[in-house]
Design an enzyme around this catalytic site. Structure first.
Site, PDB file in Angstrom:
ATOM      1  CG  HIS A 117      -0.312  -0.123   2.524  1.00 51.04           C
ATOM      2  ND1 HIS A 117      -0.994   0.071   3.699  1.00 51.04           N
ATOM      3  CD2 HIS A 117       0.968  -0.428   2.898  1.00 51.04           C
ATOM      4  CE1 HIS A 117      -0.185  -0.103   4.727  1.00 51.04           C
ATOM      5  NE2 HIS A 117       1.008  -0.415   4.254  1.00 51.04           N
ATOM      6  CG  HIS A 118       3.841   2.104   2.397  1.00 48.40           C
ATOM      7  ND1 HIS A 118       2.989   2.958   3.052  1.00 48.40           N
ATOM      8  CD2 HIS A 118       4.228   1.169   3.307  1.00 48.40           C
ATOM      9  CE1 HIS A 118       2.867   2.560   4.312  1.00 48.40           C
ATOM     10  NE2 HIS A 118       3.608   1.483   4.494  1.00 48.40           N
ATOM     11  CB  ALA A 119       3.789   0.858  -4.546  1.00 46.50           C
ATOM     12  CD  GLN A 158      -2.467   7.693   5.109  1.00 44.17           C
ATOM     13  OE1 GLN A 158      -1.369   7.934   4.639  1.00 44.17           O
ATOM     14  NE2 GLN A 158      -3.507   8.494   4.914  1.00 44.17           N
ATOM     15  CG  ASP A 160       1.843   6.346   1.857  1.00 43.35           C
ATOM     16  OD1 ASP A 160       1.814   5.105   2.010  1.00 43.35           O
ATOM     17  OD2 ASP A 160       2.898   6.954   1.581  1.00 43.35           O
TER      18      ASP A 160
END
Length: 305
Positions: A117-119, A158, A160
């Site tokens: 989920h950070h890519a 999170q 992001d």
């Protein structure tokens, strides 16, 4: 029955640089195979390049697939992108898409990796190379397998990248419950962010989840949930700042499945984060998470008959 997506390429060799350990993916599958629960394994195809480029910058996709990612981007990712890593991330992205396809048939299915989920659009970050949640959601909607997708992110960090990549879309909604003071320092804006204080325990966490998830399900009315089921809110996690117990994590996961499935909404989970020196203990948390969700899916189905 747990329908779980797995591929041998998920266990890429540990790169020469970086601190990320890939051995937990092998241990997760060993834990599932040694359990008494019925488990069916499904092997994904690599995500086609066109669907990666539909979400990520084509130049960045090319860098990854050629294993020619600039050093500054590799530093943001946390490890060098080798040919084996490039193959791995294509398969993990294909795995989340396949888990969604299986969930549409069975109510619930899991990818034994991913939740990256950070890519971001033109780079990876935080141990994430391609954002499988955004890539899969975009493909599922484009190919008319779903009309409205809710991405529920309960990793301690999170989501992001997912929030950034899906911003402005009316057919994708992002809900993130995360530790307020944890990575990333600069948060993106999800459709709904719930920032949690350090040390929050089971009761406090489940109260927040019960306050927000049913409301989002009712208002957004998705026909599919993609669930980032990271176990790093656990009190013993090396990179977490929350204080959930094993029982708290199980209650969290069962609540997500129950609230979605009783509304007739299928759920596909991605593994998400989980960190610690004892990789077996981390793997067991992931395995128990998937098994609990599969069990809850059966309970909801049985109650509906």
């Amino acid at each position: 029955m747990l329908h779980v997506v797995h591929h041998p390429d998920y266990m890429a060799p540990r790169p020469g640089r970086g601190s990320f350990r890939f051995d937990k993916y092998y241990l997760v599958m060993e834990a599932l195979r040694q359990s008494d629960a019925p488990v069916t394994e499904h092997a994904p195809e690599p995500m086609p390049r066109a669907w990666l480029e539909a979400v990520h910058c084509p130049t960045y996709v090319d860098e990854v697939l050629r294993a020619a990612v600039p050093r500054e981007k590799e530093r943001r990712i946390g490890f060098p992108v080798t040919e084996r890593i490039a193959s791995r991330v294509r398969h993990t992205n294909g795995g989340t898409w396949l888990a969604a396809q299986l969930a549409l048939r069975h109510g619930y299915a899991a990818n034994s990796a991913a939740g990256s989920h950070h890519a971001l659009h033109d780079t990876g970050a935080g141990y994430c190379v391609f954002n499988d949640l955004a890539v899969a959601a975009n493909r599922l909607i484009a190919e008319h397998d779903a009309r409205r997708i809710l991405i529920v992110d309960l990793d301690v960090h999170q989501g992001d990248g997912t929030a950034s990549l899906t911003a402005g879309r009316e057919d994708i909604f992002t809900l993130s419950l995360h530790a307020e003071k944890n990575f990333p320092v600069r948060k993106a804006r999800s459709n709904r962010d719930v920032a949690l204080p350090d040390g929050l325990d089971d009761a406090g966490y489940l109260e927040q989840l019960a306050r927000h998830l049913p409301e989002v399900l009712a208002e957004f009315a998705p026909d599919l949930v993609l669930y980032q089921a990271g176990v790093d809110p656990h009190m013993e996690d090396r990179l977490g700042r929350l204080a959930l117990t094993d029982a708290g994590l199980e209650a969290r996961d069962r609540f997500v499945i129950r609230e979605a499935r009783r509304r007739g909404i299928p759920v596909a989970s991605a593994l998400g984060g989980g960190y610690g020196d004892d990789q077996y203990a981390v793997a067991m948390r992931h395995a128990r998470s998937m098994l609990a969700m599969a069990d809850e899916n059966l309970l909801v189905d049985a109650a509906a008959e």
